[in-house]
Design a protein around this motif. Structure first.
Motif, short mmCIF file in Angstrom:
data_model
loop_
_atom_site.label_atom_id
_atom_site.label_comp_id
_atom_site.label_asym_id
_atom_site.label_seq_id
_atom_site.Cartn_x
_atom_site.Cartn_y
_atom_site.Cartn_z
N ARG A 20 0.84 -1.21 0.00
CA ARG A 20 0.00 0.00 0.00
C ARG A 20 0.87 1.25 0.00
O ARG A 20 0.66 2.18 -0.78
CB ARG A 20 -0.92 0.00 1.21
CG ARG A 20 -1.84 1.23 1.29
CD ARG A 20 -2.37 1.46 2.69
NE ARG A 20 -1.25 1.65 3.61
CZ ARG A 20 -1.22 1.17 4.85
NH1 ARG A 20 -2.23 0.48 5.34
NH2 ARG A 20 -0.17 1.37 5.62
N ASP A 30 -4.19 6.71 -5.52
CA ASP A 30 -5.15 7.00 -4.46
C ASP A 30 -5.46 5.71 -3.71
O ASP A 30 -5.64 4.66 -4.33
CB ASP A 30 -6.45 7.55 -5.04
CG ASP A 30 -6.33 8.98 -5.53
OD1 ASP A 30 -5.49 9.73 -5.00
OD2 ASP A 30 -7.09 9.34 -6.45
N GLN A 32 -8.18 3.77 -2.25
CA GLN A 32 -9.63 3.75 -2.36
C GLN A 32 -10.30 3.00 -1.23
O GLN A 32 -11.49 3.17 -0.99
CB GLN A 32 -10.05 3.13 -3.70
CG GLN A 32 -9.64 3.97 -4.88
CD GLN A 32 -10.18 3.43 -6.19
OE1 GLN A 32 -10.33 2.21 -6.37
NE2 GLN A 32 -10.47 4.31 -7.11
N GLY A 33 -9.55 2.15 -0.55
CA GLY A 33 -10.11 1.42 0.57
C GLY A 33 -9.09 0.54 1.24
O GLY A 33 -8.19 0.01 0.58
N GLN A 45 -7.38 -1.51 -1.67
CA GLN A 45 -7.62 -1.15 -3.07
C GLN A 45 -7.02 0.21 -3.36
O GLN A 45 -7.25 1.18 -2.63
CB GLN A 45 -9.12 -1.15 -3.36
CG GLN A 45 -9.45 -0.91 -4.81
CD GLN A 45 -10.92 -1.17 -5.09
OE1 GLN A 45 -11.50 -2.15 -4.60
NE2 GLN A 45 -11.53 -0.30 -5.88
N VAL A 46 -6.24 0.28 -4.45
CA VAL A 46 -5.60 1.51 -4.88
C VAL A 46 -5.87 1.71 -6.37
O VAL A 46 -6.20 0.76 -7.08
CB VAL A 46 -4.07 1.46 -4.62
CG1 VAL A 46 -3.78 1.33 -3.14
CG2 VAL A 46 -3.40 0.34 -5.40
N ALA A 47 -5.72 2.96 -6.82
CA ALA A 47 -5.91 3.24 -8.25
C ALA A 47 -5.17 4.52 -8.61
O ALA A 47 -5.02 5.42 -7.77
CB ALA A 47 -7.39 3.40 -8.58
N LYS A 49 -4.78 8.18 -9.93
CA LYS A 49 -5.72 9.31 -9.83
C LYS A 49 -6.51 9.42 -11.13
O LYS A 49 -5.94 9.51 -12.20
CB LYS A 49 -4.97 10.59 -9.55
CG LYS A 49 -4.30 10.58 -8.19
CD LYS A 49 -3.61 11.87 -7.89
CE LYS A 49 -2.81 11.82 -6.61
NZ LYS A 49 -3.35 11.18 -5.48
N ALA A 54 -8.82 -0.26 -10.91
CA ALA A 54 -8.17 -0.26 -9.61
C ALA A 54 -7.37 -1.55 -9.43
O ALA A 54 -7.56 -2.53 -10.17
CB ALA A 54 -9.21 -0.13 -8.50
N THR A 56 -6.23 -4.36 -6.39
CA THR A 56 -6.39 -4.81 -5.02
C THR A 56 -5.13 -5.59 -4.67
O THR A 56 -4.63 -6.39 -5.46
CB THR A 56 -7.67 -5.65 -4.81
OG1 THR A 56 -7.78 -5.96 -3.42
CG2 THR A 56 -7.68 -6.91 -5.61
#
Length: 125
Positions: A20, A30, A32-33, A45-47, A49, A54, A56
């Motif tokens: 992460r 970003d 995201q969760g 979860q990232v993505a 911008k 995304a 995971t």
């Protein structure tokens, strides 16, 4: 067929916190969760911008050992600036840095687990 886009790609990692931090702090994605998924798992979860797809960061698939993902391709509008930024953040590039190809320019590098990433600027893109 009514498929509209790729929603999510699972990236196998050994340490979700380290992964992460790399994807958020080093690559600038970003977060995201980052949520619990039962007693022993987290959904991280990232993505990029503004990105439609995304990632995971997963630890629970026995058929996906950490570092086994190769060829995750990220597109950039400014390869030179991004390479300079990533180098300043400690990223080591394979093959001596930026490579030229008929379709554009690119660099390759690994995340902390050895998952292979291509950062590219497509010619005319």
């Amino acid at each position: 067929m009514a498929i509209t886009h790729v929603q999510l790609v699972s990236v196998p990692v050994s340490d979700q916190d380290r992964a992460r931090d790399f994807y958020v702090d080093t690559l600038g994605f970003d977060l995201q969760g980052d949520n619990p998924m039962g007693p022993d798992r987290r959904w991280v979860q990232v993505a990029p911008k503004g990105g439609a797809t995304a990632l995971t960061l997963v630890t629970w698939f026995p058929t996906m050992p950490p570092g086994s993902l190769k060829g995750l391709v990220l597109e950039t509008d400014d390869l030179d600036a991004d390479v300079a930024t990533l180098a300043a953040r400690g990223v080591r590039f394979a093959d001596g840095g930026i490579q030229e190809a008929p379709w554009g320019r690119y660099v390759t590098f690994d995340d902390p687990d050895g998952n292979g990433i291509v950062l590219q600027a497509t010619a005319g893109g």
